[in-house]
Design an enzyme around this catalytic site. Structure first.
Site, PDB file in Angstrom:
ATOM      1  N   GLY A  24      74.145  82.437   6.899  1.00 47.22           N
ATOM      2  CA  GLY A  24      73.904  82.743   8.312  1.00 47.22           C
ATOM      3  C   GLY A  24      75.009  83.619   8.888  1.00 47.22           C
ATOM      4  O   GLY A  24      74.766  84.466   9.752  1.00 47.22           O
ATOM      5  N   CYS A  36      67.908  66.937  13.059  1.00 45.33           N
ATOM      6  CA  CYS A  36      66.576  67.097  12.466  1.00 45.33           C
ATOM      7  C   CYS A  36      65.495  66.420  13.296  1.00 45.33           C
ATOM      8  O   CYS A  36      64.309  66.566  12.994  1.00 45.33           O
ATOM      9  CB  CYS A  36      66.560  66.534  11.045  1.00 45.33           C
ATOM     10  SG  CYS A  36      66.433  64.731  10.948  1.00 45.33           S
ATOM     11  N   GLU A  64      73.535  62.396   8.003  1.00 49.16           N
ATOM     12  CA  GLU A  64      74.116  63.600   8.609  1.00 49.16           C
ATOM     13  C   GLU A  64      74.567  63.366  10.053  1.00 49.16           C
ATOM     14  O   GLU A  64      75.522  63.983  10.514  1.00 49.16           O
ATOM     15  CB  GLU A  64      73.103  64.754   8.547  1.00 49.16           C
ATOM     16  CG  GLU A  64      73.620  66.062   9.123  1.00 49.16           C
ATOM     17  CD  GLU A  64      72.755  67.258   8.756  1.00 49.16           C
ATOM     18  OE1 GLU A  64      72.532  67.501   7.561  1.00 49.16           O
ATOM     19  OE2 GLU A  64      72.283  67.946   9.674  1.00 49.16           O
ATOM     20  N   CYS A  81      70.257  59.282  10.682  1.00 50.15           N
ATOM     21  CA  CYS A  81      70.446  59.955   9.394  1.00 50.15           C
ATOM     22  C   CYS A  81      71.928  59.930   9.009  1.00 50.15           C
ATOM     23  O   CYS A  81      72.807  59.945   9.871  1.00 50.15           O
ATOM     24  CB  CYS A  81      70.029  61.426   9.476  1.00 50.15           C
ATOM     25  SG  CYS A  81      68.277  61.697   9.728  1.00 50.15           S
ATOM     26  N   ASP A 105      70.420  77.017  -0.706  1.00 53.16           N
ATOM     27  CA  ASP A 105      71.865  77.069  -0.942  1.00 53.16           C
ATOM     28  C   ASP A 105      72.451  75.747  -1.439  1.00 53.16           C
ATOM     29  O   ASP A 105      73.343  75.748  -2.299  1.00 53.16           O
ATOM     30  CB  ASP A 105      72.608  77.592   0.302  1.00 53.16           C
ATOM     31  CG  ASP A 105      72.073  76.992   1.596  1.00 53.16           C
ATOM     32  OD1 ASP A 105      71.320  75.984   1.524  1.00 53.16           O
ATOM     33  OD2 ASP A 105      72.394  77.520   2.666  1.00 53.16           O
TER      34      ASP A 105
END
Lengths: 323, 323
Positions: A13, A180, A187, A185, A116
């Site tokens: 990005g 998300c 994360e 989560c 990635d």
């Protein structure tokens, strides 16, 4: 296959890079530049990368027959078979871009593409922390928690290339909202932004002073980097925040271990920067939440490639067992 | 390989069975008897099973050359390479029993061995709910929650044959103690005994009357079976218990989906018996805790083989992609 070269294209990005590498992961040539997906359309970005690849071949005086193929590492979701990229969060405007097809035509070489996280997992497996294992899991701990899973010597793709979304397992059923859209989560509990949020939310009674100073006095500017720095200086508040995040991370890792029984799990980014300050709480939680027989068979280590991981990610797509 | 027969040996804690089957999973002959591991030593049990296998071959008039191999399904932990079984909870006294070696000598045929959960997963994949898929997960919901994971057409074993312990992922960090010694495992929240415990713990204010009646009036005798029966009669208390267990199960399944992105997840035992009463809350939790792109690629279904699953488990070890 012997002695051939590989072109690796990493589309990020922020920046993109093209490398020319050997099958042993030695980088012969490298070019990189800002991606600027907001200023340039996908086709412009891809044409620039193809031009850079041609420059590398010219610079090294490489005949096209000496190149085995092109590997592309790019933010997902994407389809590894068709090679089409579908609106990655870090590449706004890339909706249904036929990346594989583009490079096949532009460079007249076979092309492989992976998201990635999976590509970096392959790089750590082939060249880094997971070298020599058959069952390996790689987990980034950065802006997000992404992963890649190698089972019995092969990358797991799943039904539609979404295997390895380990950062989006549920650790706390009523936990904080994740980027998300789900709740609790991994994360949302142990990524860089989650660590910063834990610090901001716990910034009570002046205990967060050192972290706040590092962030220039602005609570909104606190990042995981400031917390790691303060913890390295011995700041108890920062150490406690890393312990909390590490505990959640350890639960998530224990779940992966119970499901997949890997030989090695490598952790990137924050785990590399913070070292024992996060690895120790991770190990303590794994000891509590994974079986001894499974723990004893598995090393948990920091990723070994550092920034080279991204460069080698796309290259690793072309490394096969025969090498 | 074409048209050859397979001998399947299922060694259970309660009963054991030997079958003679075709590569298509058609069972030609079957013998079974109580295992009685408390009364007979491992060698006695194995010799009896080998004798039963020979009886089947004689009964069908099968020349030994017509048999491809012997598959053995047995409680784990075990080592699939050496074929040694290490003290399965359901086979007291079986410490380091060389099961594979025994049958190789006794029957003079090649032998493959898997733990029962993995073998049943292979059976459901080859012959049942997962037929035709490349990425498949099987989960029992019985006394325990065991699982088997097929990734890209191959069973995942992990470093030391412990992959697939999906029932021992952590769902609630401070949850109830599991039989395995950890806290908050999926198995401690959604297995048969966990469902019975939820009912006993929630048995307040007389709301549990129907379940208690089915259990003969003794709270300690409540089993998951009574709760499923009462729920089928429309008892709101029992329905709520299944909803709670199904929610936990759905979180665990969502975690599997996020990590492995399977095409199909098949659920055995209680999921088969209770049907929508447990499948609906499972689906609701999966909708909340798994991504749409991942959910849309995955069917969640009851296991298809029922009791045949156990018979075909050992047989499935010999089915290869070429069939």
């Amino acid at each position: 296959m012997d002695g051939k070269l590989i072109i690796g294209v990493d589309i990020g990005g922020t920046k993109s890079a093209v490398v020319l590498a050997t099958e042993k992961g030695e980088i012969r040539q490298r070019r990189s530049e800002p991606t600027q997906p907001d200023l340039r359309g996908p086709l412009e970005v891809l044409e620039r990368l193809a031009a850079m690849a041609r420059e590398l071949l010219t610079a090294e005086n490489v005949p096209s027959g000496a190149v085995q193929g092109v590997g592309v590492s790019c933010g997902g979701p994407l389809d590894t078979k068709t090679g089409v990229v579908y609106a990655p969060p870090n590449l706004p405007g890339w909706e249904g871009v036929p990346v594989k097809q583009f490079f096949e035509k532009a460079l007249a070489l076979p092309v492989r593409i992976e998201n990635d996280a999976n590509a970096t997992a392959l790089a750590e497996w082939r060249f880094g922390a997971g070298k020599g294992t058959r069952n390996f899991v790689f987990l980034t701990m950065g802006t997000g928690i992404g992963g890649g899973v190698i089972i019995d010597g092969r990358l797991a793709h799943g039904a539609n290339d979404l295997a390895g979304e380990i950062g989006h397992q549920t650790i706390l059923m009523n936990g904080p909202l994740c980027g998300c859209g789900k709740r609790g989560c991994l994360e949302a509990l142990a990524s860089g932004p989650a660590i910063a949020r834990l610090a901001r939310e716990s910034a009570l009674y002046g205990r967060h002073r050192r972290v706040l100073t590092l962030a220039g006095g602005r609570p909104a500017d606190i990042t995981a980097h400031h917390i790691v720095e303060a913890a390295k200086e011995g700041d108890p508040f920062a150490i406690q925040i890393l312990e909390e995040a590490g505990t959640y991370m350890g639960v998530g890792i224990a779940n992966v271990m119970q499901m997949l029984n890997p030989e090695c799990i490598a952790l990137g980014t924050i785990a590399v920067h913070a070292g024992d300050l996060i690895m120790k709480p991770i190990e303590a939680a794994v000891e509590e939440f994974a079986w001894k027989r499974i723990r004893d068979a598995c090393r948990i280590v920091p990723a070994a490639l550092g920034d080279r991981g991204q460069d080698l990610a796309a290259v690793a797509l072309w490394i096969t067992d025969s090498d």
